[in-house]
Design an enzyme around this catalytic site. Structure first.
Site, PDB file in Angstrom:
ATOM      1  CB  CYS A   1       2.519  -8.905  17.729  1.00 20.86           C
ATOM      2  SG  CYS A   1       1.372  -7.576  17.954  1.00 20.86           S
TER       3      CYS A   1
ATOM      4  CG  HIS B   1      -0.395  -0.071   2.526  1.00 15.64           C
ATOM      5  ND1 HIS B   1       0.490   0.864   2.972  1.00 15.64           N
ATOM      6  CD2 HIS B   1      -0.555  -0.951   3.550  1.00 15.64           C
ATOM      7  CE1 HIS B   1       0.857   0.588   4.206  1.00 15.64           C
ATOM      8  NE2 HIS B   1       0.246  -0.526   4.582  1.00 15.64           N
TER       9      HIS B   1
ATOM     10  CG  HIS C   1      -3.201  -7.565  16.991  1.00 18.58           C
ATOM     11  ND1 HIS C   1      -1.836  -7.553  17.093  1.00 18.58           N
ATOM     12  CD2 HIS C   1      -3.491  -7.867  15.710  1.00 18.58           C
ATOM     13  CE1 HIS C   1      -1.304  -7.858  15.920  1.00 18.58           C
ATOM     14  NE2 HIS C   1      -2.284  -8.049  15.067  1.00 18.58           N
TER      15      HIS C   1
HETATM   16  N1  MSP Z   1       8.547  -7.240   8.309  1.00 21.30           N
HETATM   17  C1  MSP Z   1       8.693  -6.105   9.145  1.00 21.30           C
HETATM   18  C2  MSP Z   1       9.992  -5.383   8.836  1.00 21.30           C
HETATM   19  C3  MSP Z   1      11.215  -6.224   9.004  1.00 21.30           C
HETATM   20  S1  MSP Z   1      12.636  -5.337   8.518  1.00 21.30           S
HETATM   21  C4  MSP Z   1      13.930  -6.255   9.048  1.00 21.30           C
HETATM   22  C5  MSP Z   1       7.539  -5.140   8.931  1.00 21.30           C
HETATM   23  N2  MSP Z   1       6.882  -5.239   7.771  1.00 21.30           N
HETATM   24  S2  MSP Z   1       5.659  -4.300   7.329  1.00 21.30           S
HETATM   25  O1  MSP Z   1       5.126  -4.895   6.125  1.00 21.30           O
HETATM   26  O2  MSP Z   1       4.755  -4.122   8.389  1.00 21.30           O
HETATM   27  O3  MSP Z   1       6.299  -2.962   6.907  1.00 21.30           O
HETATM   28  C6  MSP Z   1       6.446  -1.888   7.808  1.00 21.30           C
HETATM   29  C7  MSP Z   1       6.974  -0.715   7.020  1.00 21.30           C
HETATM   30  O4  MSP Z   1       6.063  -0.389   5.942  1.00 21.30           O
HETATM   31  C8  MSP Z   1       7.106   0.581   7.783  1.00 21.30           C
HETATM   32  O5  MSP Z   1       8.253   0.643   8.580  1.00 21.30           O
HETATM   33  C9  MSP Z   1       7.132   1.554   6.626  1.00 21.30           C
HETATM   34  O6  MSP Z   1       8.333   1.462   5.953  1.00 21.30           O
HETATM   35  C10 MSP Z   1       6.037   1.015   5.739  1.00 21.30           C
HETATM   36  N3  MSP Z   1       4.733   1.513   6.160  1.00 21.30           N
HETATM   37  C11 MSP Z   1       3.646   0.764   6.468  1.00 21.30           C
HETATM   38  N4  MSP Z   1       2.603   1.605   6.739  1.00 21.30           N
HETATM   39  C12 MSP Z   1       2.986   2.888   6.623  1.00 21.30           C
HETATM   40  C13 MSP Z   1       2.321   4.136   6.645  1.00 21.30           C
HETATM   41  N5  MSP Z   1       1.056   4.262   6.915  1.00 21.30           N
HETATM   42  N6  MSP Z   1       3.045   5.239   6.351  1.00 21.30           N
HETATM   43  C14 MSP Z   1       4.353   5.167   5.995  1.00 21.30           C
HETATM   44  N7  MSP Z   1       4.998   4.004   5.936  1.00 21.30           N
HETATM   45  C15 MSP Z   1       4.413   2.865   6.402  1.00 21.30           C
HETATM   46  O7  MSP Z   1       7.331  -4.310   9.786  1.00 21.30           O
END
Ligand code: MSP
Length: 667
Positions: A138, A27, A155
């Site tokens: 989580c 997204h 959650h």
């Molecule tokens: N798998 C773990 C990361 C492991 S890294 C060794 C994870 N994945 S995630 O799919 O949840 O991705 C999180 C990341 O997605 C955030 O840190 C950011 O980079 C991006 N984002 C997800 N939602 C977001 C927003 N609403 N706004 C900006 N970035 C965000 O955590």
């Protein structure tokens, strides 16, 4: 102490994004981080550095197993499918990552095991009994302090108290060192507010040793510990190692060439990156990363984006509607790195119209058509520079210098603003120099100088924009008669461009017109949001009128009692309807695609056609039994049943009165 005694990769730049979970479609948030990483890699390329840009997917954990089971797939089949969605998306956003790492790659698995063994051998992993609050959502333990009113803060569910034997990483041993290191190294974590947050975390004393194993009796979809085959590795310990497994640690030349690198993450995963990972690197005797760059959250109309609220922004659809590079520009320009930003299509359109169509697009269009008219589309040779021209030259040099400095400090929005000061000044210069009057007066010498100043400054602007809008920048350069190689940076060293109005060869043939960023006309449409709320309001009114006011409450249920276990055997969950349409061959049935947080939507058929128009159902939260035997209705299979209440005349869907995540169990 900053780095250990390792050969440093001074002129190489290695940038990473988080590796994304494969339980959700990409997204806006994922797209933002990956676009920023791409822009950072490209920015370092135009500074003449060797760069390596890594992204990937995080594929282990129990959630994946459950989601795969529900689709009748093996976990591997399931993760292959979702990981491919991320891999396929990036080129469509002009993102050119050099590597894509998956935690199920054999090389990654081997690296994680080698890392674990190293830390185990050095005595930093111990075995012990542990009791903790475990949130299955989580897939991690929470300490008492971390819970909010006894609930998991993510959650809002009550975690299970689990007592079991596990392996622990002696993280606490490294915390005093880490605190001191971060205190002494101001830009290790940036912007500053996140550094302060981490220091406060380290000073709070709440951090303990990290439980890094899960018994296979509870979780199997993970990397086996090399020193105990009854356990798999905790997903975060596994995931963080991707940053070096993708470089071939310990032996590959890429590791020597590119580590230490820079990480880019959002604030949600600050702790694992700012605390766990440095402690892990230190324990393995490896140099720490150079910077942890932390950005804020994209909100949608000031609300958190969430599947359950149905407000998740699809980056592909935005870029298809408004242009890929324009969308990238908006992302970098609109968010002040580190703070949250609000996304709306209105903001996107007004930014594109103001900055790209009016300022930049207009500049290109007027200057190129005047060059065609007055000089047959050939760059004229300038004569004597006057004060106004020198001012533009100075402004241009300043803009480039500021841009370089600000981008280097992850201040992308400010960097672009500094460049736009130049773009706006160039438009004003056109107005004040009035080339059309000079032409009328026959003052061709002055006219040549003015046009040369403009074309040269435009070339430099286009070069600066390559990290942000690679394709648009190439088009601008091509329009300015520059040779462009689509696979290479358009300039060897941007720093050299911050030195006068050099670089534009007189006599070069340029395009005769330009329409790079057409203005977007906003159609006055009644917002679907408003539509929905009026309808929702209406629904409430209707239900009030027709509500059955009988007050007699039967003491015994009209149906036979069932054992509690029988009820517990039902898997009832909350989901969000993403798509609703008529069954092609059954009039009373609607075909629904419902998101239960399983990674893909589930098809459920329901006899709702008489009571709801399909379009009114999209984004409605519903309750459904998921583990009924699949049932075929006129050629389509239903994988569950949505719960309704009412009678033949008036049937309503059961829903929840407050937001809970998709997939929440009804109990
Ligand atoms: N798998 C773990 C990361 C492991 S890294 C060794 C994870 N994945 S995630 O799919 O949840 O991705 C999180 C990341 O997605 C955030 O840190 C950011 O980079 C991006 N984002 C997800 N939602 C977001 C927003 N609403 N706004 C900006 N970035 C965000 O955590």
């Amino acid at each position: 102490m900053i780095y250990h005694s390792m050969e440093l990769s001074v002129n190489n730049f290695f940038i990473t994004t988080p590796i994304y979970y494969v339980n959700a479609k990409p997204h806006l948030g994922h797209a933002y981080t990956t676009v920023v990483a791409d822009a950072m890699a490209r920015y370092h390329k135009i500074l003449g550095e060797e760069t390596l840009f890594l992204t990937g997917t995080d594929e282990h954990g129990d959630k994946i197993v459950r989601a795969a089971e529900k689709e009748g797939k093996t976990p591997k089949e399931f993760v292959d499918q979702i990981s491919a969605r991320f891999q396929n998306l990036w080129p469509q956003l002009h993102i050119a990552n050099d590597r894509f790492v998956r935690t199920t790659d054999t090389q990654h698995v081997r690296t994680v095991q080698a890392f674990l063994q190293k830390v185990y051998d050095s005595g930093d992993i111990h075995f012990g009994e542990f009791g903790g609050h475990y949130c299955y959502g989580c897939e991690r333990f929470y300490t008492e302090k971390e819970l909010e009113n006894g609930l998991c803060p993510q959650h809002l569910t009550k975690p299970d108290f689990i007592n079991e034997n596990n392996y622990f990483f002696r993280m606490s041993k490294y915390l005093p060192w880490l605190r001191e290191f971060i205190a002494e190294t101001p830009d290790f974590i940036r912007p500053e507010r996140y550094r302060s947050e981490v220091l406060a975390m380290l000073e709070s004393g709440a951090l303990e040793d990290l439980c890094i194993s899960r018994p296979k009796s509870r979780l199997t979809w993970g990397i086996e510990l090399p020193f105990d085959k009854d356990y798999v590795c905790y997903v975060w310990f596994d995931a963080l190692i991707n940053y070096i497994s993708a470089l071939g640690w310990p032996d590959h030349k890429d590791f020597r060439a590119y580590w230490p690198g820079e990480h880019l993450v959002a604030k949600d995963i600050l702790k694992p990156h700012a605390v766990f990972w440095p402690a892990m690197l230190k324990a393995a005797g490896l140099p720490l990363y150079r910077h942890l760059n932390v950005h804020g959250y994209w909100l949608v109309r000031d609300t958190k984006m969430s599947k359950s609220l149905g407000n998740v922004v699809d980056p592909l659809s935005m870029s298809q509607q408004f242009g890929i590079d324009a969308f990238r520009y908006f992302l970098l320009r609109e968010m002040h790195f580190g703070s949250d930003a609000s996304f709306s299509e209105e903001a996107l359109v007004s930014r594109i119209n103001a900055d790209l169509a009016n300022d930049l697009g207009n500049l290109f269009s007027r200057v190129l058509s005047m060059t065609a008219k007055y000089f047959n589309s050939r760059v004229p040779r300038p004569k004597t520079f006057q004060e106004d021209d020198r001012n533009i030259a100075d402004l241009c040099a300043d803009a480039i210098r500021n841009y370089i400095q600000l981008f280097g400090n992850v201040q992308f929005s400010q960097g672009l603003e500094s460049l736009w000061e130049l773009v706006r000044a160039l438009n004003k210069y056109v107005d004040s120099q009035a080339p059309w009057s000079l032409a009328k007066q026959g003052n061709m010498e002055r006219l040549a100088t003015v046009m040369y100043v403009l074309l040269s400054a435009m070339r430099k602007t286009a070069l600066c924009l390559w990290p942000v809008m690679p394709q648009a920048s190439n088009s601008m350069l091509e329009q300015l008669g520059q040779t462009v190689n689509q696979n290479r940076a358009p300039v060897a060293s941007l720093e050299q461009e911050a030195d006068g109005l050099n670089g534009m060869e007189p006599g070069t043939l340029v395009a005769s017109s330009s329409n790079l960023f057409p203005r977007i006309e906003v159609k006055k449409k009644v917002s679907s949001q408003n539509n929905k709320s009026t309808k929702a309001q209406k629904t409430v009114d209707i239900s009030k009128e027709t509500v059955d006011t009988t007050t007699a409450i039967p003491v015994v249920s009209p149906k036979e009692t069932v054992p509690f276990e029988q009820f517990k055997g039902l898997d009832i969950r909350i989901g969000t309807i993403r798509k609703a349409e008529k069954h092609p061959s059954a009039d009373r049935i609607l075909r629904l695609e419902i998101d239960f947080g399983e990674g893909v939507c589930r098809q459920i058929l329901s006899g709702l056609a008489e009571y709801y128009a399909p379009e009114d159902l999209v984004n409605k939260r519903v309750c459904a039994i998921l583990n009924l035997e699949p049932r075929k209705i006129r050629g389509l299979v239903s994988y569950g049943m949505v719960l309704t209440a009412g009678n033949d005349k008036h049937l309503r869907l059961l829903t929840v009165d407050q937001d809970v995540p998709d997939g929440s169990e009804v109990a």
